[in-house]
Write a protein that holds these residues in place. Structure first.
Motif, PDB file in Angstrom:
ATOM      1  N   TYR A  44     -13.213  23.550 -10.329  1.00  0.00           N
ATOM      2  CA  TYR A  44     -13.359  22.100 -10.136  1.00  0.00           C
ATOM      3  C   TYR A  44     -12.385  21.371 -11.037  1.00  0.00           C
ATOM      4  CZ  TYR A  44     -17.671  23.391  -7.843  1.00  0.00           C
ATOM      5  OH  TYR A  44     -18.583  23.953  -6.992  1.00  0.00           O
ATOM      6  N   THR A  45     -11.972  20.204 -10.600  1.00  0.00           N
ATOM      7  CA  THR A  45     -11.172  19.324 -11.426  1.00  0.00           C
ATOM      8  C   THR A  45     -11.652  17.902 -11.162  1.00  0.00           C
ATOM      9  OG1 THR A  45      -8.907  18.749 -12.078  1.00  0.00           O
ATOM     10  CG2 THR A  45      -9.311  19.016  -9.717  1.00  0.00           C
ATOM     11  N   ILE A  46     -11.189  16.972 -11.959  1.00  0.00           N
ATOM     12  CA  ILE A  46     -11.550  15.568 -11.757  1.00  0.00           C
ATOM     13  C   ILE A  46     -10.284  14.829 -11.368  1.00  0.00           C
ATOM     14  CG2 ILE A  46     -12.420  13.457 -12.824  1.00  0.00           C
ATOM     15  CD1 ILE A  46     -13.938  15.342 -14.788  1.00  0.00           C
ATOM     16  N   ALA A  97     -17.756  19.761 -15.057  1.00  0.00           N
ATOM     17  CA  ALA A  97     -16.893  18.675 -14.573  1.00  0.00           C
ATOM     18  C   ALA A  97     -17.651  17.348 -14.605  1.00  0.00           C
ATOM     19  CB  ALA A  97     -16.397  18.990 -13.164  1.00  0.00           C
ATOM     20  N   GLU A  98     -18.925  17.369 -14.198  1.00  0.00           N
ATOM     21  CA  GLU A  98     -19.719  16.132 -14.211  1.00  0.00           C
ATOM     22  C   GLU A  98     -19.890  15.607 -15.640  1.00  0.00           C
ATOM     23  OE1 GLU A  98     -20.814  14.538 -11.547  1.00  0.00           O
ATOM     24  OE2 GLU A  98     -20.910  16.010  -9.927  1.00  0.00           O
ATOM     25  N   GLY A  99     -20.053  16.530 -16.594  1.00  0.00           N
ATOM     26  CA  GLY A  99     -20.174  16.120 -17.996  1.00  0.00           C
ATOM     27  C   GLY A  99     -18.912  15.420 -18.473  1.00  0.00           C
ATOM     28  N   MET A 100     -17.757  15.984 -18.110  1.00  0.00           N
ATOM     29  CA  MET A 100     -16.490  15.361 -18.487  1.00  0.00           C
ATOM     30  C   MET A 100     -16.326  14.014 -17.790  1.00  0.00           C
ATOM     31  SD  MET A 100     -13.601  15.379 -20.144  1.00  0.00           S
ATOM     32  CE  MET A 100     -13.113  17.036 -20.663  1.00  0.00           C
ATOM     33  N   LEU A 101     -16.761  13.917 -16.543  1.00  0.00           N
ATOM     34  CA  LEU A 101     -16.650  12.657 -15.816  1.00  0.00           C
ATOM     35  C   LEU A 101     -17.459  11.557 -16.506  1.00  0.00           C
ATOM     36  CD1 LEU A 101     -15.564  11.073 -13.432  1.00  0.00           C
ATOM     37  CD2 LEU A 101     -17.442  11.973 -12.052  1.00  0.00           C
ATOM     38  N   LYS A 102     -18.632  11.907 -17.045  1.00  0.00           N
ATOM     39  CA  LYS A 102     -19.429  10.913 -17.786  1.00  0.00           C
ATOM     40  C   LYS A 102     -18.656  10.405 -19.000  1.00  0.00           C
ATOM     41  CE  LYS A 102     -24.243  11.935 -16.672  1.00  0.00           C
ATOM     42  NZ  LYS A 102     -24.079  13.056 -15.730  1.00  0.00           N
ATOM     43  N   GLY A 126     -17.191   6.583 -19.727  1.00  0.00           N
ATOM     44  CA  GLY A 126     -17.410   5.866 -20.983  1.00  0.00           C
ATOM     45  C   GLY A 126     -16.119   5.265 -21.525  1.00  0.00           C
ATOM     46  N   ASP A 127     -15.000   5.879 -21.201  1.00  0.00           N
ATOM     47  CA  ASP A 127     -13.690   5.350 -21.591  1.00  0.00           C
ATOM     48  C   ASP A 127     -13.060   4.519 -20.472  1.00  0.00           C
ATOM     49  OD1 ASP A 127     -13.255   6.077 -24.267  1.00  0.00           O
ATOM     50  OD2 ASP A 127     -12.785   8.139 -23.703  1.00  0.00           O
ATOM     51  N   ARG A 128     -13.870   4.127 -19.510  1.00  0.00           N
ATOM     52  CA  ARG A 128     -13.447   3.254 -18.413  1.00  0.00           C
ATOM     53  C   ARG A 128     -12.425   3.893 -17.472  1.00  0.00           C
ATOM     54  NH1 ARG A 128     -13.968  -0.465 -22.530  1.00  0.00           N
ATOM     55  NH2 ARG A 128     -11.757  -0.803 -22.827  1.00  0.00           N
ATOM     56  N   PHE A 129     -12.485   5.217 -17.343  1.00  0.00           N
ATOM     57  CA  PHE A 129     -11.696   5.890 -16.316  1.00  0.00           C
ATOM     58  C   PHE A 129     -12.654   6.233 -15.165  1.00  0.00           C
ATOM     59  CE2 PHE A 129      -9.159   7.034 -20.094  1.00  0.00           C
ATOM     60  CZ  PHE A 129      -7.909   6.646 -19.669  1.00  0.00           C
TER      61      PHE A 129
END
Length: 103
Positions: free
Chosen positions: A29-31, A83-88, A92-95
């Motif tokens: 997976y990637t974001i 991947a979902e954890g990184m997306l959160k 938080g950094d507005r990405f």
């Protein structure tokens, strides 16, 4: 810091397409953060991601009928939960981004 090394040496095979710098791009997976029509915008966003400590990279794709697009992505993850954890964190950094499967 750098992301931990990925533990499968045989994922080092290179395809014929020129690869972006390998910022931990293996994983199932990637974001995807964004897609741009010009490389400058993509590289600028990659720079912003890296400044905040994310393993960002860009790659370009030829889309039939639409030309070349430069996609900005973050990391490679073995499972969707990582991947979902990184997306959160990214949110938080507005990405904004979406988790996509790479295989």
């Amino acid at each position: 810091g750098q992301p931990p090394p990925v533990t499968s040496a045989k994922s080092e095979q290179r395809s014929a397409a020129p690869a972006a710098p390998s910022a931990s791009q293996s994983g199932r997976y990637t974001i995807q953060i964004a897609a741009f029509k010009d490389t400058q915008s993509a590289e600028r966003m990659v720079g912003e991601l890296r400044n905040k400590g994310y393993p960002g990279y860009s790659l370009h794709s030829e889309i039939p009928g639409k030309g070349t697009w430069y996609r900005v992505r973050v990391g490679g993850f073995e499972d969707r939960a990582a991947a979902e954890g990184m997306l959160k964190r990214l949110n938080g950094d507005r990405f904004q981004g979406i988790v996509i499967g790479t295989q």
